[in-house]
Design a protein around this motif. Sequence first.
Motif, PDB file in Angstrom:
ATOM      1  N   LEU A  22       5.652  -5.153  -3.781  1.00  0.00           N
ATOM      2  CA  LEU A  22       5.092  -4.862  -3.708  1.00  0.00           C
ATOM      3  C   LEU A  22       5.188  -3.252  -2.510  1.00  0.00           C
ATOM      4  O   LEU A  22       4.020  -2.063  -2.465  1.00  0.00           O
ATOM      5  CB  LEU A  22       3.786  -6.394  -2.298  1.00  0.00           C
ATOM      6  N   GLY A  23       6.018  -3.595  -1.996  1.00  0.00           N
ATOM      7  CA  GLY A  23       6.576  -2.624  -0.607  1.00  0.00           C
ATOM      8  C   GLY A  23       6.529  -1.216  -1.244  1.00  0.00           C
ATOM      9  O   GLY A  23       6.523   0.209  -1.370  1.00  0.00           O
ATOM     10  N   THR A  24       7.494  -1.220  -2.512  1.00  0.00           N
ATOM     11  CA  THR A  24       8.079   0.351  -2.996  1.00  0.00           C
ATOM     12  C   THR A  24       7.124   0.530  -4.521  1.00  0.00           C
ATOM     13  O   THR A  24       7.332   2.345  -4.156  1.00  0.00           O
ATOM     14  CB  THR A  24       9.269  -0.347  -4.592  1.00  0.00           C
ATOM     15  N   ASN A  25       5.897  -0.268  -4.430  1.00  0.00           N
ATOM     16  CA  ASN A  25       5.246   0.378  -5.267  1.00  0.00           C
ATOM     17  C   ASN A  25       4.496   1.703  -4.438  1.00  0.00           C
ATOM     18  O   ASN A  25       3.617   2.220  -5.123  1.00  0.00           O
ATOM     19  CB  ASN A  25       4.616  -0.518  -6.180  1.00  0.00           C
ATOM     20  N   SER A  26       4.086   1.216  -3.278  1.00  0.00           N
ATOM     21  CA  SER A  26       3.317   1.511  -2.322  1.00  0.00           C
ATOM     22  C   SER A  26       3.571   2.933  -1.834  1.00  0.00           C
ATOM     23  O   SER A  26       2.991   3.856  -2.161  1.00  0.00           O
ATOM     24  CB  SER A  26       3.072   1.194  -1.424  1.00  0.00           C
ATOM     25  N   CYS A  44       5.851   3.202   6.543  1.00  0.00           N
ATOM     26  CA  CYS A  44       4.077   3.195   6.692  1.00  0.00           C
ATOM     27  C   CYS A  44       3.447   2.632   5.454  1.00  0.00           C
ATOM     28  O   CYS A  44       2.507   1.697   5.730  1.00  0.00           O
ATOM     29  CB  CYS A  44       3.799   4.796   7.307  1.00  0.00           C
ATOM     30  N   LEU A  45       3.682   3.391   4.921  1.00  0.00           N
ATOM     31  CA  LEU A  45       2.698   2.716   3.620  1.00  0.00           C
ATOM     32  C   LEU A  45       2.669   1.673   2.615  1.00  0.00           C
ATOM     33  O   LEU A  45       2.293   1.281   2.566  1.00  0.00           O
ATOM     34  CB  LEU A  45       2.824   4.022   2.288  1.00  0.00           C
ATOM     35  N   ALA A  46       4.653   1.333   2.711  1.00  0.00           N
ATOM     36  CA  ALA A  46       4.602  -0.099   2.635  1.00  0.00           C
ATOM     37  C   ALA A  46       3.730  -1.219   3.475  1.00  0.00           C
ATOM     38  O   ALA A  46       3.131  -2.367   3.676  1.00  0.00           O
ATOM     39  CB  ALA A  46       6.704  -0.504   2.275  1.00  0.00           C
ATOM     40  N   TRP A  47       3.770  -0.840   4.179  1.00  0.00           N
ATOM     41  CA  TRP A  47       3.254  -1.284   5.859  1.00  0.00           C
ATOM     42  C   TRP A  47       1.540  -1.918   5.471  1.00  0.00           C
ATOM     43  O   TRP A  47       0.345  -3.164   5.326  1.00  0.00           O
ATOM     44  CB  TRP A  47       2.732  -1.117   7.042  1.00  0.00           C
ATOM     45  N   THR A  48       1.346  -1.193   5.434  1.00  0.00           N
ATOM     46  CA  THR A  48      -0.791  -0.350   4.446  1.00  0.00           C
ATOM     47  C   THR A  48      -0.462  -1.834   3.095  1.00  0.00           C
ATOM     48  O   THR A  48      -1.903  -2.209   3.129  1.00  0.00           O
ATOM     49  CB  THR A  48      -1.017   1.206   4.128  1.00  0.00           C
ATOM     50  N   ALA A  49       0.245  -1.089   2.446  1.00  0.00           N
ATOM     51  CA  ALA A  49       0.023  -2.606   0.955  1.00  0.00           C
ATOM     52  C   ALA A  49       0.184  -4.053   1.325  1.00  0.00           C
ATOM     53  O   ALA A  49      -0.955  -4.440   0.942  1.00  0.00           O
ATOM     54  CB  ALA A  49       1.318  -2.121   0.085  1.00  0.00           C
ATOM     55  N   THR A  50       0.991  -3.958   2.606  1.00  0.00           N
ATOM     56  CA  THR A  50       0.665  -5.839   2.963  1.00  0.00           C
ATOM     57  C   THR A  50      -0.041  -5.851   3.613  1.00  0.00           C
ATOM     58  O   THR A  50      -0.371  -7.249   3.022  1.00  0.00           O
ATOM     59  CB  THR A  50       2.557  -5.863   3.606  1.00  0.00           C
ATOM     60  N   GLU A  51      -0.623  -4.636   4.190  1.00  0.00           N
ATOM     61  CA  GLU A  51      -2.434  -5.067   4.919  1.00  0.00           C
ATOM     62  C   GLU A  51      -3.088  -5.366   3.946  1.00  0.00           C
ATOM     63  O   GLU A  51      -4.269  -6.532   4.016  1.00  0.00           O
ATOM     64  CB  GLU A  51      -2.519  -4.551   5.540  1.00  0.00           C
ATOM     65  N   MET A  52      -3.247  -5.225   2.929  1.00  0.00           N
ATOM     66  CA  MET A  52      -4.221  -5.130   1.456  1.00  0.00           C
ATOM     67  C   MET A  52      -3.731  -6.540   0.876  1.00  0.00           C
ATOM     68  O   MET A  52      -4.363  -7.037   0.859  1.00  0.00           O
ATOM     69  CB  MET A  52      -3.946  -4.075   0.384  1.00  0.00           C
ATOM     70  N   GLY A  53      -2.528  -6.528   1.004  1.00  0.00           N
ATOM     71  CA  GLY A  53      -2.158  -7.820  -0.379  1.00  0.00           C
ATOM     72  C   GLY A  53      -2.123  -7.557  -1.622  1.00  0.00           C
ATOM     73  O   GLY A  53      -2.925  -6.951  -1.934  1.00  0.00           O
ATOM     74  N   PRO A  54      -1.149  -8.231  -2.460  1.00  0.00           N
ATOM     75  CA  PRO A  54      -0.851  -7.952  -3.595  1.00  0.00           C
ATOM     76  C   PRO A  54      -2.407  -7.901  -4.719  1.00  0.00           C
ATOM     77  O   PRO A  54      -2.023  -6.686  -5.345  1.00  0.00           O
ATOM     78  CB  PRO A  54       0.094  -9.111  -3.878  1.00  0.00           C
ATOM     79  N   SER A  55      -3.312  -8.142  -4.894  1.00  0.00           N
ATOM     80  CA  SER A  55      -4.566  -8.781  -4.643  1.00  0.00           C
ATOM     81  C   SER A  55      -5.363  -7.731  -5.369  1.00  0.00           C
ATOM     82  O   SER A  55      -5.585  -7.062  -6.048  1.00  0.00           O
ATOM     83  CB  SER A  55      -5.304 -10.283  -4.929  1.00  0.00           C
TER      84      SER A  55
END
Length: 541
Positions: free
Chosen positions: A457-461, A406-417
Amino acid sequence: MAAGRGYGTSVPLYQRTGPRAGRRIAPMKNELVSEIPFRRFFFIGGALSLAGLFIFVWMIRIQTSEAGREILDRAQDYKYTRKVVYPERGNIYDRWGHLLAGNTEVYELGADLRDMEDPDTIAMTLANVLGMDSSAVKATLTPIDEENKPIYVVLANSVPPEKIEEIRELSEQLQAQAERVDSKKYAEMPSLKGLIWTPRLQRRYPEGSLGSTIVGFYAYHDRQSPRGYFGVEGKYDHLLAGQPIEIRVPNDPYLIDKPPSIPPGASLMLTIDREIQGMAEQVIDRAVADNGAQSGTLVIMDPNNGELLAIASTPRLDPNEYWKYPEIFTANTPFNRGVEATYEPGSVFKVLTMAAALDSGKVTPETTFLDTGTITVGGIDIHNWDRGAWGPQNMIGCMQHSLNVCLAWTATEMGPSIFYNYMQRFGIGHLTGVDIAGEANWPLSVQGDPNWYPVNLGTNSFGQGLAATPIQMITAASAIANNQGKMMAPHVLKAVIEAGEQFDNPPQVIGTPISAETARTLTNMLTISLEEESSVALVEG
């Protein structure tokens, strides 16, 4: 008859008869003296006077010139030694005035070899009173090289006052006994003559190892350049030490006067609470033992002002025996893991990810997500901590069950920037500026860096694939915990006490990574997730 009679004896005489008639007759001796010019005497006297004046002027010039002063100083160097005198080091207190670091009087015990009469008695006395090796003491008192024999030798350092008093009493007893005997037997009587004890201050830590990773230690055995190491002793060494001065000390120990009075260094009041620190150390020690861990760290901070109430870290050192540091902190072991050690924060990092997602408007507490147990980011599959699928969840459920997917998904929704911009605003990858010596930092890799990959991006989340220190994490979390969105500067200095005045250290805001509304929303979400889970992390209030 002399010609011109009546005109004085200076008139020359002439012979009238005989073969030498008409020749001039030589004057008498007193007449010769009168012929020597007086200007010769004036010339010689003047020359001698000028020479004397020249010598006098040059003597004055030599004595007043820079070269002359240097010669005089060199001559004095044979009688004196230049020594740096350090002021009394300032004390360190906890927030309630409990002494954490102070000073105590000890003595340096030495001997003047010129006055010493009985090295055997001195060696035996130090062996009995101080437990020293008598043969080693005697060897120090009787150097082999008589030509280069020193005037004064140091026999012991850091001798406590009670031991010096014992030696003083014994010395007086022996002296009294010697005065009662016949003068012929006086030299045969035992004597401690020549022993000299000089008082000095030594750093003392009454709480032992309690809070030692915060306080640090002062290396007082280094007489040439003592200084503080680690913690507060290292960070605020310049304040605690005061302003040292250089003086000339006679090489003859009997000519040494009392050192000049110097204002002491500043004292420090810390934000640390001794009672909380003690409990924190007990908790972390028990946790390390129960879990078979190599080390542990516990940091407690007031999020409203950044005051650090406790930092418990293992291992710890008793600063009263700071020379054991290499034995305890082996293989580059950090002195205070709370500020010096980076680690993968793991799931606690999810709080920052959710804060960023809420503040950027990408999610709300009610946003739903279907957890299938797997998400692919950058071509790599990411799973939950239990590799299970949790089905439909809102953001509160994602936090409650600590779902990686779920947290990885929220990070992808935001994007790296957006994601990394928020992490940098939270201070990840940057020093906090905490006032404890040795703070460490690990750079945060972002999109475009050589060592960054899309999967990051996913693992850092959820706190993997990056590193932070405990002090960085608690500083970032303070923006959420204080419900204001303001990140407070972490600090252990509460006030400086100098010259009888107290100067308080005010709290500072070092950033506003999220809004106050986001902070309150996330705090409420975390509270609900703990209540519904009946977590042991719940506390009253």
